[in-house]
Design an enzyme around this catalytic site. Structure first.
Site, PDB file in Angstrom:
ATOM      1  N   SER A  40       0.819  -1.227   0.000  1.00 26.39           N
ATOM      2  CA  SER A  40       0.000   0.000   0.000  1.00 26.39           C
ATOM      3  C   SER A  40       0.850   1.274   0.000  1.00 26.39           C
ATOM      4  CB  SER A  40      -0.909  -0.006   1.228  1.00 26.39           C
ATOM      5  OG  SER A  40      -1.560   1.232   1.315  1.00 26.39           O
ATOM      6  N   SER A  58      -0.558   4.057   1.017  1.00 25.93           N
ATOM      7  CA  SER A  58      -1.186   4.938   2.019  1.00 25.93           C
ATOM      8  C   SER A  58      -0.250   5.336   3.164  1.00 25.93           C
ATOM      9  CB  SER A  58      -2.452   4.299   2.577  1.00 25.93           C
ATOM     10  OG  SER A  58      -3.356   4.050   1.552  1.00 25.93           O
ATOM     11  N   LYS A 106     -13.791  -4.514   2.703  1.00 23.59           N
ATOM     12  CA  LYS A 106     -14.583  -3.303   2.448  1.00 23.59           C
ATOM     13  C   LYS A 106     -16.080  -3.502   2.717  1.00 23.59           C
ATOM     14  CE  LYS A 106     -11.785  -0.667  -0.796  1.00 23.59           C
ATOM     15  NZ  LYS A 106     -11.656  -0.100  -2.131  1.00 23.59           N
ATOM     16  N   ASP A 125     -13.962   6.359  -2.261  1.00 27.32           N
ATOM     17  CA  ASP A 125     -13.592   5.915  -3.612  1.00 27.32           C
ATOM     18  C   ASP A 125     -14.444   6.640  -4.661  1.00 27.32           C
ATOM     19  OD1 ASP A 125     -11.545   4.164  -2.987  1.00 27.32           O
ATOM     20  OD2 ASP A 125     -12.870   2.433  -2.779  1.00 27.32           O
ATOM     21  N   ALA A 151     -17.188  -5.841 -11.256  1.00 22.19           N
ATOM     22  CA  ALA A 151     -18.353  -5.817 -10.361  1.00 22.19           C
ATOM     23  C   ALA A 151     -17.903  -5.818  -8.910  1.00 22.19           C
ATOM     24  CB  ALA A 151     -19.220  -7.044 -10.627  1.00 22.19           C
ATOM     25  N   GLY A 183     -15.758  -3.777  -5.489  1.00 24.10           N
ATOM     26  CA  GLY A 183     -15.988  -2.574  -4.678  1.00 24.10           C
ATOM     27  C   GLY A 183     -15.736  -1.294  -5.456  1.00 24.10           C
ATOM     28  N   ARG A 211     -18.235 -10.529 -15.622  1.00 21.35           N
ATOM     29  CA  ARG A 211     -18.019 -11.862 -16.199  1.00 21.35           C
ATOM     30  C   ARG A 211     -18.815 -12.947 -15.476  1.00 21.35           C
ATOM     31  NH1 ARG A 211     -11.844 -13.376 -14.181  1.00 21.35           N
ATOM     32  NH2 ARG A 211     -12.243 -13.080 -11.977  1.00 21.35           N
ATOM     33  N   LEU A 227      -8.490   2.187 -13.610  1.00 22.18           N
ATOM     34  CA  LEU A 227      -8.311   2.478 -12.176  1.00 22.18           C
ATOM     35  C   LEU A 227      -7.021   1.892 -11.590  1.00 22.18           C
ATOM     36  CD1 LEU A 227     -11.874   2.095 -10.661  1.00 22.18           C
ATOM     37  CD2 LEU A 227     -10.938   3.870 -12.125  1.00 22.18           C
TER      38      LEU A 227
END
Ligand code: NAP
Length: 504
Positions: free
Chosen positions: A238, A240, A294, A331, A356, A358, A379, A444
């Site tokens: 990460s 972050s 999440k 997000d 599909a 988060g 999918r 993304l």
């Protein structure tokens, strides 16, 4: 500021290597630990002669551990005894296990240490009580961790030692125990260990000395420091911690941001977070939440903001002063803010979103709020129905042949991991000639360079946006939720880019 010390642990196969490492470490460390267990006795004698001759700037600890307790060699008990009964010239202290503790009684100081590399989680409290009552100058407990709560026993040892006035070093080894290495000194640990640099670790989960000093400010933080962190599995890649800590420093907020490797989310929330049930108080202020938690985190919160509740996923938790936990989803904001800056007419755009998960949910929520026309491509037929019901959006299955699929599409959003570092790194959802008619491509995936999809789009003359700007925008929003202050955009961007280039 705290009173904990930074101990740089150094190794070397030869005396020459060890002495070179000592020279580099003395510029950074308060104390240096020499891991002698990887060297033969003749080389150990040379090191001792050299350090007793020349004045090393900081105290030096000698460690010669048994193989069972993580030592690098295969020394027998007699060989270890011989070391501790020998000369202590040049050394400040001996780090010894219980079986050779009395052999080192002529050394100026003794650190009595216990290491457990198994995942059996032995009950260490009786051992800690024995160590506290011993004549050791410092006690040290290091145990292996797989999940964040596995490090709680060593933290409890720190509390027992502190209440008895015995200096103590608690270490949760492995990624899941990193929080003990960072927060230890702020909570009264005598010291924390670090390798000289990445790649020279002497125990699992060690953080490089430069990261401990610069990123985590291990000697500056204290008990009043508000603690934030990224909760997920894995978290080691990460960005972050790098940009959130840089933002805290630049705005003067007394806070630190840690990697928090959590497997059992319920156990973490109950034992470490919830005021009513927690076993330790680390002064948590909130979390960034990532895969795979999440959605599951929502069951542990007191309130969700509108975006989190409609998206059905939380990536940010803020902890109020009364302990209430509030969930947010930044997000959606992070996704739409850079898109609107680059593509002026999102309101009237027809958008195809792939994925599909988060991230796709957050994208669809944000796009619909702007008034865009959205079609989602997935999918898995089972996920299609649920996604469509939850977000009231048209969902189609991704067909095998993709030519012509995007006719009439203005913006293509790739919210799948295709193009990410790893197995999917060199794959793309579409080739240039399949993108005809598309005006804008938004991938993304966060990378320092263009993803294969972005390269295909550029070949077709289409403008592109990667995941970097979303990462920055969602992180800045998190910072604002936690601190109430505006996030420093340039500092945040520079920290992400610096880390990205380090990892390349
Ligand atoms: P996720 O929850 O695991 O969802 C991934 C989705 O992609 C799933 O629907 C999955 O399908 C689908 N998928 C995976 N491989 C695929 C393939 N080969 N073909 C078609 N669909 C495929 O992950 P996420 O959290 O939504 O993240 C998705 C992407 O967005 C990742 O690359 C992540 O790094 C990126 N992201 C970026 C930011 C940022 O700030 N830049 C923020 C969040 C996420 P199944 O459901 O069938 O498995």
């Amino acid at each position: 500021m705290n009173e904990g010390k930074l101990c740089v642990s150094v190794t070397g196969e030869t005396a020459g290597q060890m002495l070179e490492h000592i020279e580099r470490a003395e510029r950074l460390a308060d104390i240096i630990e020499l891991r002698l267990d990887g060297m033969d006795p003749a080389q150990i004698a040379i090191v001792r002669d050299e350090i007793s001759k020349r004045k090393v700037l900081v105290p030096i600890i000698a460690t010669f551990r048994s193989p069972e307790q993580g030592g690098a060699g295969s020394a027998s008990i007699d060989e270890r005894r011989a070391i501790w009964r020998g000369s202590s010239d040049g050394y400040w202290a001996a780090d010894v296990e219980e079986d050779v503790f009395t052999d080192a009684e002529r050394w100026p100081r003794r650190i009595l240490s216990f290491h457990d590399y198994t995942d059996e989680n032995p009950d260490i409290v009786p051992i800690a009580e024995r160590f506290v009552a011993s004549p050791a100058d410092v006690i040290k407990f290091a145990t292996a961790t797989n999940d964040i709560t596995d490090a709680l026993p060593v933290w409890k040892v720190l509390e027992i030692a502190r209440s008895n006035g015995k200096p103590c070093v608690p270490v949760g080894m492995g990624d899941a125990g990193k929080w003990t290495r960072i927060l230890g000194p702020a909570h009264g640990a005598y010291m924390t260990y670090a390798p000289l640099e990445q790649g020279l670790e002497t125990a699992p989960g060690q953080i490089s000395v430069s990261d401990l000093i610069t990123t985590f400010r291990v000697k500056e933080i204290d008990r009043n420091t508000r603690v934030y962190g990224i909760v997920g599995d894995p978290v080691s890649q990460s960005f972050s911690p790098y940009f959130q800590n840089a933002a805290f420093v630049s705005t003067g907020v007394n806070a630190v941001f840690l990697p928090l490797l959590v497997k059992d989310l319920g156990g973490f929330m109950r034992r470490m977070v919830r005021i009513e049930t927690r076993e330790v108080d680390l002064n948590f202020g909130g979390f960034s939440v990532t895969m795979p938690h999440k959605q599951a985190i929502m069951d542990h919160l007191d309130h969700l903001d509108e975006a989190a509740s409609e998206i059905g996923a939380v990536n940010t938790v803020n902890i109020l002063n009364d302990g209430k936990l509030i969930g947010y989803n930044t997000d959606a904001h992070g996704f739409i803010t850079p898109l609107k800056a680059k593509f002026s007419d999102v309101k009237d755009a027809r958008v195809a979103v792939f994925g599909a998960g988060g991230a796709a949910r957050a994208c669809v929520y944000a796009l619909k709020k702007e008034g865009a026309g959205v079609t989602v491509f997935v999918r898995d037929p089972a996920k299609a129905a649920a996604f469509s019901d939850d977000l009231a959006v048209e969902v189609k299955l991704i067909p095998d042949g993709r030519t012509g699929l995007l006719v009439g599409t203005d913006i293509l959003v790739d919210a799948t991991p295709i193009g990410m570092k790893g197995d999917l790194e060199n794959t793309t959802l579409f080739l240039a000639d399949q993108l005809t008619g598309v005006k804008f491509v938004y991938d993304l995936v966060t990378k320092a360079s263009d993803t294969p999809l972005m390269l295909e789009a550029k070949k077709a003359g289409i403008s592109v946006l990667g995941g970097l700007e979303m990462l920055i925008a969602q992180g800045m929003k998190q910072f604002e939720i936690w601190t109430g202050c505006e996030a420093p955009e340039e500092v945040t961007r520079a920290a992400v880019l610096a880390r990205m280039h380090q990892q390349m």
